[in-house]
Design a protein around this motif. Structure first.
Motif, PDB file in Angstrom:
ATOM      1  N   GLU A  36       0.835  -1.174   0.000  1.00 28.13           N
ATOM      2  CA  GLU A  36       0.000   0.000   0.000  1.00 28.13           C
ATOM      3  C   GLU A  36       0.875   1.230   0.000  1.00 28.13           C
ATOM      4  O   GLU A  36       1.913   1.268   0.642  1.00 28.13           O
ATOM      5  CB  GLU A  36      -0.916   0.024   1.215  1.00 28.13           C
ATOM      6  N   MET A  37       0.432   2.240  -0.708  1.00 26.48           N
ATOM      7  CA  MET A  37       1.253   3.419  -0.875  1.00 26.48           C
ATOM      8  C   MET A  37       0.469   4.636  -0.427  1.00 26.48           C
ATOM      9  O   MET A  37      -0.732   4.727  -0.673  1.00 26.48           O
ATOM     10  CB  MET A  37       1.576   3.531  -2.364  1.00 26.48           C
ATOM     11  N   ARG A  38       1.137   5.547   0.210  1.00 22.94           N
ATOM     12  CA  ARG A  38       0.484   6.794   0.579  1.00 22.94           C
ATOM     13  C   ARG A  38       1.269   7.946  -0.005  1.00 22.94           C
ATOM     14  O   ARG A  38       2.473   8.056   0.209  1.00 22.94           O
ATOM     15  CB  ARG A  38       0.412   6.924   2.095  1.00 22.94           C
ATOM     16  N   ILE A  39       0.585   8.778  -0.732  1.00 21.65           N
ATOM     17  CA  ILE A  39       1.224   9.920  -1.374  1.00 21.65           C
ATOM     18  C   ILE A  39       0.677  11.163  -0.710  1.00 21.65           C
ATOM     19  O   ILE A  39      -0.535  11.381  -0.696  1.00 21.65           O
ATOM     20  CB  ILE A  39       0.883   9.973  -2.872  1.00 21.65           C
ATOM     21  N   GLY A  40       1.563  11.964  -0.167  1.00 19.67           N
ATOM     22  CA  GLY A  40       1.106  13.184   0.486  1.00 19.67           C
ATOM     23  C   GLY A  40       1.384  14.384  -0.396  1.00 19.67           C
ATOM     24  O   GLY A  40       2.517  14.587  -0.839  1.00 19.67           O
ATOM     25  N   LEU A  41       0.366  15.185  -0.650  1.00 22.61           N
ATOM     26  CA  LEU A  41       0.541  16.381  -1.479  1.00 22.61           C
ATOM     27  C   LEU A  41       0.609  17.605  -0.579  1.00 22.61           C
ATOM     28  O   LEU A  41       0.298  17.526   0.611  1.00 22.61           O
ATOM     29  CB  LEU A  41      -0.639  16.518  -2.438  1.00 22.61           C
ATOM     30  N   LEU A  70      -9.760   8.055  -1.417  1.00 26.34           N
ATOM     31  CA  LEU A  70      -9.706   9.486  -1.107  1.00 26.34           C
ATOM     32  C   LEU A  70     -10.112   9.807   0.319  1.00 26.34           C
ATOM     33  O   LEU A  70     -10.499  10.924   0.612  1.00 26.34           O
ATOM     34  CB  LEU A  70     -10.639  10.229  -2.071  1.00 26.34           C
ATOM     35  N   ASP A  71     -10.063   8.805   1.212  1.00 26.84           N
ATOM     36  CA  ASP A  71     -10.558   9.087   2.569  1.00 26.84           C
ATOM     37  C   ASP A  71      -9.810  10.215   3.224  1.00 26.84           C
ATOM     38  O   ASP A  71     -10.385  11.044   3.920  1.00 26.84           O
ATOM     39  CB  ASP A  71     -10.409   7.831   3.437  1.00 26.84           C
ATOM     40  N   GLU A  72      -8.479  10.200   3.034  1.00 31.95           N
ATOM     41  CA  GLU A  72      -7.727  11.232   3.751  1.00 31.95           C
ATOM     42  C   GLU A  72      -7.463  12.437   2.877  1.00 31.95           C
ATOM     43  O   GLU A  72      -6.676  13.303   3.226  1.00 31.95           O
ATOM     44  CB  GLU A  72      -6.394  10.653   4.211  1.00 31.95           C
ATOM     45  N   PHE A  73      -8.085  12.510   1.721  1.00 32.09           N
ATOM     46  CA  PHE A  73      -7.762  13.609   0.822  1.00 32.09           C
ATOM     47  C   PHE A  73      -8.287  14.926   1.359  1.00 32.09           C
ATOM     48  O   PHE A  73      -7.603  15.942   1.367  1.00 32.09           O
ATOM     49  CB  PHE A  73      -8.346  13.320  -0.559  1.00 32.09           C
ATOM     50  N   GLU A  74      -9.526  14.917   1.836  1.00 29.86           N
ATOM     51  CA  GLU A  74     -10.133  16.153   2.317  1.00 29.86           C
ATOM     52  C   GLU A  74      -9.322  16.763   3.453  1.00 29.86           C
ATOM     53  O   GLU A  74      -9.097  17.955   3.515  1.00 29.86           O
ATOM     54  CB  GLU A  74     -11.545  15.871   2.831  1.00 29.86           C
ATOM     55  N   ILE A  83      -3.905  13.445   1.405  1.00 32.83           N
ATOM     56  CA  ILE A  83      -3.117  12.228   1.232  1.00 32.83           C
ATOM     57  C   ILE A  83      -3.921  11.271   0.352  1.00 32.83           C
ATOM     58  O   ILE A  83      -5.115  11.071   0.575  1.00 32.83           O
ATOM     59  CB  ILE A  83      -2.837  11.566   2.593  1.00 32.83           C
ATOM     60  N   LEU A  84      -3.228  10.686  -0.619  1.00 33.16           N
ATOM     61  CA  LEU A  84      -3.872   9.713  -1.492  1.00 33.16           C
ATOM     62  C   LEU A  84      -3.383   8.333  -1.104  1.00 33.16           C
ATOM     63  O   LEU A  84      -2.192   8.138  -0.912  1.00 33.16           O
ATOM     64  CB  LEU A  84      -3.492   9.976  -2.948  1.00 33.16           C
TER      65      LEU A  84
END
Lengths: 571, 453
Positions: free
Chosen positions: B225-230, B261-265, B269-270
């Motif tokens: 699993e990957m998490r990308i933080g913008l 997209l749970d943590e996007f808002e 974080i994707l």
């Protein structure tokens, strides 16, 4: 059946769409459809297929319709353009009775469409542009605020630039007209002549509503004295003064001087027409026309010469002193030395008209100089969305309506093309060429009152002899549309036991066929089918070997049914 | 639903041909297509063509033509999407998509086509599912070797090598050799932006448009699993406001369907479980509201004399990037009036080059540092120079044919919108290899940067 992600989906879909028991029970049908829509495991191809299948679904009530639309809502936000467009089309078709829903959907699809128009993939960009144009036919203001996205960039391929110019022309409104015209004016000076000309025609299109600004820009373009620009500008002017007479003055002031830069056929015609019709406002009109008259011997296009004749006659009416001499010379040339007959006839006609008297000439030649109402006819009035909703997301907008119509005509011809080896035979009047009988399988089928004998073997000579010896018992005209496909007709006739003695090949003008049948009493029915070049009706003549009117009517009704069915299949 | 699929090289040689339904035509179809394509009149679009009952639809990718034929009235978007996806898939399996790799891996390509399309219907294009069915191994041109690196360190010193991904890494086949576990697990994340700008002749900005993509190329085994933080202050739409200050804004954003997209808002974080291969995680657009200044400004001065046909163009190019950044491979393309006879030039620095070709001036600058100002003076003779009517012989309105200048350039480590990837974290992966390498890169390049003279 495409694989839509799992066997369950396939089963459900089959149930919904193919099982008549399910379809008969509304509740079950609706449940199955809902289950299908809710399938979340579908990938983008599965979703696109499901959306395609659902096009056949008819919701029974308004709430059901909105239920389905709510469920499908998430598809509109998908990242796959195929799914988004498929969902849009489905919405447009399902909601055909609710124009506000349709407009709403088109607003929501604006974003994805614009993203596709700026996509890296040129092909996707092109498909999106074609659909944008389609939408603009119904909602002209839809993309007006996004006009910047349709500015062409120099590296784009030609076909994309042409589409973008068309779109720009169609989305002009009061707010963006200034910028759009500036941009188009830049394109008019592009290196590529085709593109520059397309941009000028686009400005001409906009000029119908924003006349003054456009005429000003076009006048400035004339000042560049470039051949390819000048000829198109003059053609645009000609169209413009016809539709918008208020700009005539400005155009007439701009014209002097541009005759030096026009070398091509279309441009010359346009210029000559303008000089003829509005010559009294253009000071040097007679002298320009005189130039053309001097060179008429070397002029190759008859259309230009005809235009010249008409224009000079008109100018003669308003400025007789200056034109009399050259009119005489032109008429002399056209009548005595001209080789093209159409031009010569026109010259003769004008000469004789002049001999009759000047009043007659005025009556004939003083036609209206403009017809603004034509502009209204020409303008594509906003078409309702329903007229093109079924073509959305198919290949039709990508080809364009005209090209598509051509393709479907060819396709129809192909489908009925000979699956069996083509028979080439002629049936000219009075002379029959014999044709082998087909040894196809004959299905014995009898009509109600008339029993026609199957496997009738009648030779051509016998047919000819009998035909010539009998009188026509009945003649009737049946409506017909389009081309005849002999093989289809032959097979259909064989089904009802009518034998074909001879038939013209497809496309022959006029098309003829000779048929024969025999009933169980031995009475022969000989028929001639004749299709005139206009292809709108088929003439049927029947001859009987024995006088039996009731048999005749039954036979004729059988024949009529067959011909009617064949006609219906194709139309 | 397609009838045939074939791939042609840029010269029209058929490389791959597959007939799915056997209902129309034979092996001469590719030739027919190529002839028709070459014979098409200028204004007509080649994207969809019709012949004889068949529709040909194609895309061009890496110089190859990927063509599908169909006899039904299908959705052009779906079909084009399928062709693009096939191109990506073939690229994943063969390393990269080119004539060479295709001709070396013909068996693999046919196997892939067999699995992806059945009787013309798409079964699946997901690399996960296909992996289970494909047996053939891809053939690579030559194994990666250390000597390919341009910056090999000496004496074991820590060098650029560890900070720069090997140039051939991205073109390795993704799904190769199950047996070869020693291959490094790597993941490449690219934030790529395309900048389109239109500047009018008076210097005002007419249009600016940024199209951005976050692309992921993953060589990791499945299951990670990957998490990308913008950037946290990045806002979507015109009305959103996050953090203090103007922030980073985009107009619209769209995600790949597999992104969570749970943590996007909350934290931008994707989360996703990427399959092996290439994937576009996120796409965004921004227009008309760029927070950073435009990278380049051009100040042209044109003097021309109609009588003698002399044309003098003085170009000043100013780079408005921050001083530490630089732009690479800048090329300025300026169409010239017809009939240019000679060119003389004076350029402000020795590594620049300018030459005349195909009716246009090409000025090449390999590297421009932020904040610098470069100039070039070009004089040429153009007999028969034409232009808008003017008073006097020397005028400020440009002559006819002096076209808009277009710039092409690359901006490494720079995004025009300001969007950055803060972190890229991988959760535990099952095969427990050495730490996978993560390469994150930001890049902007010009799409159509046009400055009118």
């Amino acid at each position: 059946m495409p694989y839509l992600g799992s066997e369950d989906v396939v089963k459900e879909l089959k149930k919904a769409l193919c099982n008549p028991h399910v379809q008969a029970d509304r509740l079950r049908y609706r449940n199955v459809i809902q289950r299908v829509i809710r399938m979340s495991k579908l990938d983008q191809w599965g979703q696109a297929e499901v959306l395609n299948f659902l096009l056949r679904y008819q919701p029974r009530s308004e709430e059901e319709l909105f239920d389905i639309l709510n469920l499908l809502d998430s598809f509109l936000k998908s990242s796959s353009p195929g799914v988004v467009m498929g969902a849009t089309k489905l919405f447009l078709i399902l909601a055909k009775k609710f124009p506000h829903v349709q407009t709403d959907v088109l607003v929501r699809v604006k974003g994805p469409l614009l993203a596709a128009c700026s996509s890296e993939s040129r092909e996707l960009c092109f498909a999106a542009l074609c659909h944008v144009r389609q939408i603009l036919h119904s909602l002209p203001g839809h993309f007006s605020s996004h006009y910047k996205k349709f500015f062409c960039s120099y590296s784009e391929p030609h076909y994309i630039k042409l589409q973008k110019v068309e779109v720009l022309c169609e989305l002009v409104n009061d707010e963006n007209v200034q910028q759009v015209l500036e941009e188009l004016r830049g394109y008019c000076m592009d290196v590529s002549a085709d593109f520059a000309q397309a941009a000028i025609f686009a400005i001409g299109g906009i000029a119908k509503t924003y006349t003054d600004q456009c005429v000003q820009i076009l006048t400035e373009l004339l000042g560049l004295r470039q051949e390819h620009i000048t000829t198109v500008v003059v053609q645009t002017f000609r169209d413009l003064v016809w539709l918008c007479p208020q700009c005539t003055e400005a155009v007439c002031q701009a014209l002097p001087g541009c005759e030096e830069n026009i070398q091509d056929n279309e441009g010359k015609q346009a210029l000559i027409w303008l000089l003829g019709v509005h010559g009294e406002r253009i000071p040097n009109a007679p002298y320009v026309l005189e130039d053309f008259v001097e060179n008429v011997k070397s002029e190759t296009f008859p259309a230009v010469k005809m235009e010249l004749l008409a224009a000079l006659m008109r100018l003669f009416l308003s400025r007789p002193a200056e034109c009399q001499d050259m009119l005489g010379r032109l008429l002399y040339y056209c009548i005595e030395e001209e080789k093209d007959m159409a031009v010569r006839d026109r010259g003769l006609f004008y000469y004789r008209l002049l001999l009759v008297g000047i009043d007659e000439v005025k009556k004939v030649l003083c036609s209206p100089k403009s017809d603004p109402s034509l502009g209204l006819l020409e303008d594509q009035t906003e078409r309702p969305v329903n007229s093109w909703a079924s073509d959305f997301n198919t290949l039709v907008p990508v080809y364009g309506k005209a090209h598509w119509a051509l393709i479907s005509k060819c396709q129809k011809a192909e489908h009925h093309g000979p699956l069996l080896p083509p028979k080439t035979s002629f049936a000219t009047s009075g002379h029959l060429v014999s044709e082998e009988n087909k040894e196809g399988v004959q299905e014995p089928s009898d009509s109600e009152a008339l029993m026609l004998v199957p496997n009738l073997q009648l030779t051509a000579e016998y047919f000819e002899k009998t035909w010539l010896s009998l009188e026509v018992a009945h003649q009737q005209v049946l409506p017909w549309q389009g081309e005849v496909h002999p093989d289809t007709l032959q097979m259909a006739l064989q089904v009802v036991n009518i034998q074909t003695i001879a038939m013209s090949r497809a496309g022959a003008q006029p098309w003829k066929a000779y048929l024969s049948a025999q009933d169980e009493t031995g009475c022969l029915f000989l028929t001639e089918l004749l299709l005139e070049p206009e292809n709108s009706e088929m003439q049927v003549s029947v001859k009987l070997s024995e006088a039996r009117t009731e048999r005749l009517h039954s036979f004729f009704s059988v024949l009529e049914t067959v011909i009617g069915t064949i006609g219906d299949i194709k139309s | 639903m397609i009838s045939q699929f074939f791939i042609l090289s840029s010269k029209g040689d058929p490389l791959i041909y597959k007939d799915f339904r056997g209902d129309c035509g034979g092996r001469d179809i590719p030739e027919l297509f190529y002839r028709k394509l070459m014979g098409l009149p200028g204004g007509e679009s080649p994207v969809v063509m019709h012949h004889d009952d068949r529709h040909f639809i194609h895309i061009r990718h890496s110089g190859l033509y990927l063509v599908a034929t169909t006899s039904e009235n299908v959705s052009p978007f779906s079909l084009l999407e399928l062709l693009s996806r096939l191109a990506t898939l073939l690229g994943d399996y063969c390393g990269s998509l080119s004539e060479g790799t295709i001709s070396r891996n013909v068996a693999l390509v046919y196997e892939l086509l067999d699995e992806v399309l059945d009787y013309g219907y798409v079964q699946t294009t997901s690399t996960e599912m296909l992996r289970n069915f494909i047996q053939t191994e891809p053939v690579v041109s030559k194994p990666f070797s250390l000597f390919d690196l341009s910056s090999v360190g000496l004496f074991g010193a820590e060098t650029q090598q560890s900070k720069v991904a090997p140039s051939s890494a991205a073109s390795r086949p993704v799904l190769s050799s199950r047996s070869d576990q020693s291959q490094k697990n790597e993941v490449f994340l690219d934030v790529v932006e395309r900048l389109s700008v239109l500047i009018a002749s008076n210097g005002s900005l007419l249009k600016v448009d940024v199209q951005g993509e976050i692309r992921l190329k993953s060589f990791l085994p499945n299951g990670s699993e990957m998490r990308i933080g913008l950037t946290e202050e990045f806002c979507v739409g015109k009305s959103e406001l996050r953090g203090y200050g103007p922030g980073i804004r985009v107009d619209e954003v769209s995600f790949h369907s597999s992104v969570n997209l749970d943590e996007f808002e909350s934290h931008r974080i994707l989360r996703l479980q990427p399959p092996q291969g290439e994937l576009t995680v996120m796409r965004y657009q921004l227009s008309d509201d760029l927070s950073s200044p435009l990278p380049f400004r051009l100040f042209p001065t044109v003097q021309w004399d109609r009588g003698s046909g002399r044309l003098q163009i003085y170009l000043k190019l100013r780079c408005d990037l921050p001083p530490k950044s630089q732009a690479l491979n800048i090329r300025l393309h300026l169409p010239l009036p017809r009939g240019v006879v000679s060119l003389s030039q004076e350029l402000s620095s020795p590594d620049q080059k300018a030459e005349l070709g195909e009716g246009a001036l090409r000025w090449d600058l390999p590297r421009v540092q932020g904040g610098s100002l470069l100039s070039g003076l070009f004089q040429m003779d153009v007999p028969g120079l034409q232009g808008p009517a003017s008073h006097g012989s020397s005028t400020s309105a440009p002559p006819l044919g002096l076209g808009p200048a277009s710039l092409s350039f690359e901006l490494p480590r720079h995004t025009c919108s300001g969007l950055q990837v803060r972190f890229l974290r991988l959760s535990f992966r099952p095969c427990g290899n050495a730490n996978p390498h993560k390469w994150v890169r930001h890049l902007s390049h010009s799409d159509a940067y046009v400055i009118r003279i």
